[in-house]
Motif scaffolding. Sequence first.
Motif, short mmCIF file in Angstrom:
data_model
loop_
_atom_site.label_atom_id
_atom_site.label_comp_id
_atom_site.label_asym_id
_atom_site.label_seq_id
_atom_site.Cartn_x
_atom_site.Cartn_y
_atom_site.Cartn_z
N HIS A 1 10.42 4.87 1.48
CA HIS A 1 10.37 4.11 0.23
C HIS A 1 11.54 3.14 0.08
O HIS A 1 11.45 2.17 -0.66
CB HIS A 1 10.34 5.08 -0.95
CG HIS A 1 11.55 5.97 -1.00
ND1 HIS A 1 11.58 7.23 -0.43
CD2 HIS A 1 12.80 5.77 -1.49
CE1 HIS A 1 12.76 7.77 -0.59
NE2 HIS A 1 13.52 6.91 -1.23
N LYS B 1 3.56 5.21 5.09
CA LYS B 1 4.80 5.85 5.53
C LYS B 1 5.12 5.57 6.99
O LYS B 1 6.15 6.00 7.51
CB LYS B 1 4.71 7.36 5.29
CG LYS B 1 4.52 7.74 3.82
CD LYS B 1 5.66 7.26 2.92
CE LYS B 1 5.50 7.73 1.48
NZ LYS B 1 6.49 7.09 0.57
N LEU B 2 4.21 4.87 7.67
CA LEU B 2 4.45 4.42 9.03
C LEU B 2 3.90 2.99 9.12
O LEU B 2 2.89 2.68 8.49
CB LEU B 2 3.67 5.26 10.06
CG LEU B 2 3.86 6.76 10.12
CD1 LEU B 2 2.74 7.38 10.98
CD2 LEU B 2 5.20 7.10 10.74
N ARG C 1 8.20 5.19 11.79
CA ARG C 1 8.32 5.73 10.44
C ARG C 1 9.16 4.82 9.56
O ARG C 1 10.18 4.28 9.99
CB ARG C 1 8.95 7.11 10.51
CG ARG C 1 9.02 7.86 9.18
CD ARG C 1 9.26 9.34 9.38
NE ARG C 1 8.10 9.97 9.96
CZ ARG C 1 7.06 10.44 9.24
NH1 ARG C 1 7.07 10.38 7.92
NH2 ARG C 1 6.03 10.99 9.85
N ARG D 1 4.10 19.26 5.32
CA ARG D 1 5.29 18.48 4.97
C ARG D 1 5.17 17.87 3.58
O ARG D 1 6.09 17.95 2.76
CB ARG D 1 5.49 17.35 5.98
CG ARG D 1 6.27 17.74 7.20
CD ARG D 1 6.72 16.46 7.94
NE ARG D 1 6.30 16.49 9.32
CZ ARG D 1 5.79 15.47 9.99
NH1 ARG D 1 5.63 14.29 9.40
NH2 ARG D 1 5.44 15.59 11.24
N ARG E 1 0.82 -1.22 0.00
CA ARG E 1 0.00 0.00 0.00
C ARG E 1 0.85 1.26 0.00
O ARG E 1 0.38 2.36 -0.30
CB ARG E 1 -0.93 -0.02 1.23
CG ARG E 1 -1.83 1.21 1.37
CD ARG E 1 -2.74 1.38 0.15
NE ARG E 1 -3.51 2.62 0.18
CZ ARG E 1 -3.12 3.76 -0.40
NH1 ARG E 1 -1.98 3.81 -1.06
NH2 ARG E 1 -3.87 4.82 -0.34
N GLY E 2 2.12 1.11 0.40
CA GLY E 2 2.99 2.29 0.39
C GLY E 2 2.75 3.23 1.55
O GLY E 2 2.91 4.45 1.40
N THR F 1 4.79 6.19 -3.55
CA THR F 1 5.66 7.34 -3.82
C THR F 1 7.08 7.05 -3.33
O THR F 1 7.28 6.32 -2.36
CB THR F 1 5.18 8.61 -3.07
OG1 THR F 1 5.23 8.36 -1.67
CG2 THR F 1 3.79 9.02 -3.49
N VAL G 1 9.91 9.40 -1.83
CA VAL G 1 10.05 10.76 -1.30
C VAL G 1 11.51 10.96 -0.88
O VAL G 1 11.96 10.41 0.11
CB VAL G 1 9.11 11.00 -0.11
CG1 VAL G 1 9.24 12.43 0.40
CG2 VAL G 1 7.66 10.72 -0.50
N ILE H 1 0.36 7.59 -1.37
CA ILE H 1 0.55 8.31 -0.10
C ILE H 1 1.87 9.06 -0.12
O ILE H 1 2.91 8.48 -0.41
CB ILE H 1 0.51 7.31 1.08
CG1 ILE H 1 -0.90 6.71 1.22
CG2 ILE H 1 0.95 7.99 2.38
CD1 ILE H 1 -0.97 5.54 2.19
N ILE H 2 1.84 10.34 0.20
CA ILE H 2 3.06 11.16 0.24
C ILE H 2 3.62 11.25 1.66
O ILE H 2 4.81 11.12 1.87
CB ILE H 2 2.76 12.59 -0.30
CG1 ILE H 2 2.23 12.50 -1.74
CG2 ILE H 2 3.99 13.47 -0.22
CD1 ILE H 2 1.68 13.83 -2.26
N GLU H 3 2.73 11.45 2.62
CA GLU H 3 3.20 11.63 4.00
C GLU H 3 2.07 11.28 4.96
O GLU H 3 0.89 11.47 4.65
CB GLU H 3 3.66 13.09 4.19
CG GLU H 3 4.00 13.50 5.61
CD GLU H 3 5.20 12.81 6.22
OE1 GLU H 3 5.69 11.83 5.65
OE2 GLU H 3 5.64 13.23 7.31
N GLN H 4 2.46 10.74 6.12
CA GLN H 4 1.49 10.38 7.16
C GLN H 4 2.12 10.64 8.51
O GLN H 4 3.34 10.66 8.64
CB GLN H 4 1.16 8.88 7.10
CG GLN H 4 0.58 8.42 5.80
CD GLN H 4 0.15 6.96 5.84
OE1 GLN H 4 0.99 6.07 5.88
NE2 GLN H 4 -1.15 6.72 5.83
N ASP H 5 1.28 10.80 9.50
CA ASP H 5 1.79 10.82 10.87
C ASP H 5 0.64 10.48 11.82
O ASP H 5 -0.53 10.45 11.42
CB ASP H 5 2.42 12.17 11.23
CG ASP H 5 3.62 12.00 12.17
OD1 ASP H 5 3.73 10.95 12.84
OD2 ASP H 5 4.45 12.92 12.22
#
Lengths: 282, 282, 282, 282
Positions: C240, C212-213, C237, D261, C209-210, D278, D280, D230-234
Amino acid sequence: MSRHYTLTISCPDRAGIIAAVSGFIAQHGGFIVEASYHTEHEEQRFFMRQEVRADSLPFDADEFCRRFAPLAAEFGMEWQLSDSAIKKRLVVLVSKQDHCLDDLLYRWRSGELQVDIPCVISNHEDLRSFVEWHGIPFIHVDMSDKSAAFERIAALFEEHRGDTMVLARFMQILPPSLCQRFPRRIINIHHSFLPSFVGAKPYHQAHQRGVKLIGATCHFVTDELDAGPIIEQDTVRIDHGDTVDDLVRYGRDIEKTVLSRGLRYHIEDRVLVCGNKTIVFK
Amino acid sequence: MSRHYTLTISCPDRAGIIAAVSGFIAQHGGFIVEASYHTEHEEQRFFMRQEVRADSLPFDADEFCRRFAPLAAEFGMEWQLSDSAIKKRLVVLVSKQDHCLDDLLYRWRSGELQVDIPCVISNHEDLRSFVEWHGIPFIHVDMSDKSAAFERIAALFEEHRGDTMVLARFMQILPPSLCQRFPRRIINIHHSFLPSFVGAKPYHQAHQRGVKLIGATCHFVTDELDAGPIIEQDTVRIDHGDTVDDLVRYGRDIEKTVLSRGLRYHIEDRVLVCGNKTIVFK
Amino acid sequence: MSRHYTLTISCPDRAGIIAAVSGFIAQHGGFIVEASYHTEHEEQRFFMRQEVRADSLPFDADEFCRRFAPLAAEFGMEWQLSDSAIKKRLVVLVSKQDHCLDDLLYRWRSGELQVDIPCVISNHEDLRSFVEWHGIPFIHVDMSDKSAAFERIAALFEEHRGDTMVLARFMQILPPSLCQRFPRRIINIHHSFLPSFVGAKPYHQAHQRGVKLIGATCHFVTDELDAGPIIEQDTVRIDHGDTVDDLVRYGRDIEKTVLSRGLRYHIEDRVLVCGNKTIVFK
Amino acid sequence: MSRHYTLTISCPDRAGIIAAVSGFIAQHGGFIVEASYHTEHEEQRFFMRQEVRADSLPFDADEFCRRFAPLAAEFGMEWQLSDSAIKKRLVVLVSKQDHCLDDLLYRWRSGELQVDIPCVISNHEDLRSFVEWHGIPFIHVDMSDKSAAFERIAALFEEHRGDTMVLARFMQILPPSLCQRFPRRIINIHHSFLPSFVGAKPYHQAHQRGVKLIGATCHFVTDELDAGPIIEQDTVRIDHGDTVDDLVRYGRDIEKTVLSRGLRYHIEDRVLVCGNKTIVFK
């Protein structure tokens, strides 16, 4: 949120305090919404905070205080009762950097921060337009005579009936006399993870030392620079590729977050002080 | 993971370094798996790390070094090539506290930490059984004569052909002579977020100051106590309810996490040093 | 830590509960060490946890219960009293992956996790030596007949008088009958941030799914897979460049951290359940 | 920051790409400021980003492109060169909630976000005064005819020569035709940690499920709802005491942080797309 009274207490520790206070509240039908306790063992001192729904009590805040006073005396309590219907008054001091101010005013105008802001005081004119757009008076204080300037700031704070003075990146060191005049009522945001990097240019110091995280600290101001009781802190990761400018940029975000959290705790009477430490009932 | 060579370089900054190095590698058919660069602007110094697949090159590591040497000389490079097939050798020093040791040995026996551990050295006997269960020699060094003890430790480190000495909560201060003898080869975990709370009992110091986060720092040991280049740090939130014992407990988790991360970076040749700072190519 | 009793209560919400309970305790001279409250508004249900110092009371736990029963009945309380001198008994189930087991056993043998571990049960033989080194019985259960195997596991759990069954990366799905037999007594660590990535191979799903965490979730086991009340979660975190193997590696650290935190809360009677949610009094 | 060109490339993976590109740059005296690489192994595809100081090259961006084209063709590259002197143009869409807008406009007016904002489009009038105070045109689009409204939005985006459309809590679902028309050019902030809690009222869903952390996700918009790269998550920690309103409040902070961000990465050409994921380059 319905109206509530917040009772905060500190007193010598012993058995039965919780029972006595919650018994008093229950006896008048009071409905406790939130309750927190802490004992500072080295000091043998007990700290307590209780929120009671105002409409569950048959009397108002003044009558609450009158009736509670004998019990408080019996336990040797320092205590206060605050009423959520009466907003705290913040006087905000800024210089040229506006990230913390922008954040505070956003939270204020969106209703998240339930306070009154009678005025913003600055040693520069830069932020006048932004402050005034919010309908908040902006007062410029000339710092060429520091002693007079700080006298004026103290006078303005009192005249505007400020409860708390917020140094939102105010780049002037307050004189000890001013700090002592308003104990536990002046809150500063320092741009480092104290006790590291006290004083000037903490991001330069951090860059110089090669730390891998930077931070910010919200604390009460005392007459020792950057050494007052810490209310809230946080850190953010950096790496070798980050310049001092990058640290300043990351720092802005962490500063405003930490200040707004610390202020929120303070405004909601969640912050009690014991010596040089805080108890924060979240 | 297939075998690879890791080339790390530092040299005066100028245009064309990346092109020269990657040109050299490409010219021999080398396949770059990972590449990282950094310029330390104040020093005008360039740092670089490249991983190349060993099977993509027509020669071995020795031949790589021979052929690369003229290019390195031209650019004034400090450089080294390491071969993933040759494991680094860690000599671990401990006292009585075993959380970092337990963590390292778990990562070692599970294959996560690709190193050899020729021996564990301690000034106490407590951890012998646990270390020996892993089939690793455990060597007790008596500290009653400190000077002789540190001589013995240095000798053991060399005799076991250690690449890196890891102070995994070793509660003795190394003498400057030992620190200077193995520059950038001794790694310590300090139980505070440096530069705060240098020296003894950092959790007591943190509790005393009333900070809202505590931390740990993995750093190279130099002859100034707790002041060497920082490799990795992290923090964890505490609150007023936490006693010193609680800080110690939270601290154990953050210490072992930070040490294992820092060590991993070091073992994978990701940590370069510039003055008193590190570049960590993650 | 001195001996204490922990009283946990859930009952319909109304005014006066705190006063009644703390009044009861105060009346017998009980010293409250820690107290927490919560109202689940949608359910109009009140939850409470109080720690009382055992030596401050003139009677033992049994007598406490006898005397407290009428009050509990009056308020319609579900409640229990636990005694810190009586350790909870954890039966741990594992397969081949041992990072959570290693972490639990370390915390157990260092005294951080105050429990008894009467046995470790596994569907593989791999971890026998490590478990037995700790002096803990290791029991292999053959899974070729799943129904019989789970019968045996339930029998072992009861025979060893287990309080809590911990699935420390046990790679078998428990049948609904077993889950229903021990409600709120089986705790699992799932290697994703639920409700994302239920079921098999969550790290592969996360990589696909890509995100980021990535995260891990400690939860009570119910008869719906990975859907029971969540006790604790955390995230870390990634980026890629991380392969599925890297996610598995980061995941191990977050899994053991989350499981050990969740277990600690549970063992200290900090976790109360309301419908499919938990109240965790930290 | 001095002027620089940013070259981003994706192409089939093979040996020699880095050497070829850095060789080309070096041959013209180009000074590489920052370089990042990544191979997506399943796709056998290579991704690369290089920043070159503009004043180190003897020609301008157009000439760079002309000379670079043959090399790009040889390697089958998809590529682009962007010039830091030419600001990207963001068209921002909002509804009534303004925390993300406030954050973006602060970063814009403080110079942190180096973009042009030719207009803000909204389906409500509420935020007109705030936007116009910044000197930015505010355009109200009536949504009563959705099809016409989205046609108008697309037309406004093109007319204002928007590079990126930012949905800063725009509470309308874009039609697939619009998503397909501007691939990788529409960025949304979703108020959950995707893939959990897709669609409406994610904070209610999170509260219902009893998760212990909530999150936010910045992603490219595709024709499948909340399912783009997805580019960014938190995430941020919550607990049982937090109401849906508290989640919304915490959420605002995490949403604006994650959006700012993600946008920053996108504007600096750090975000490359491979399938639904993505890369990044931070």
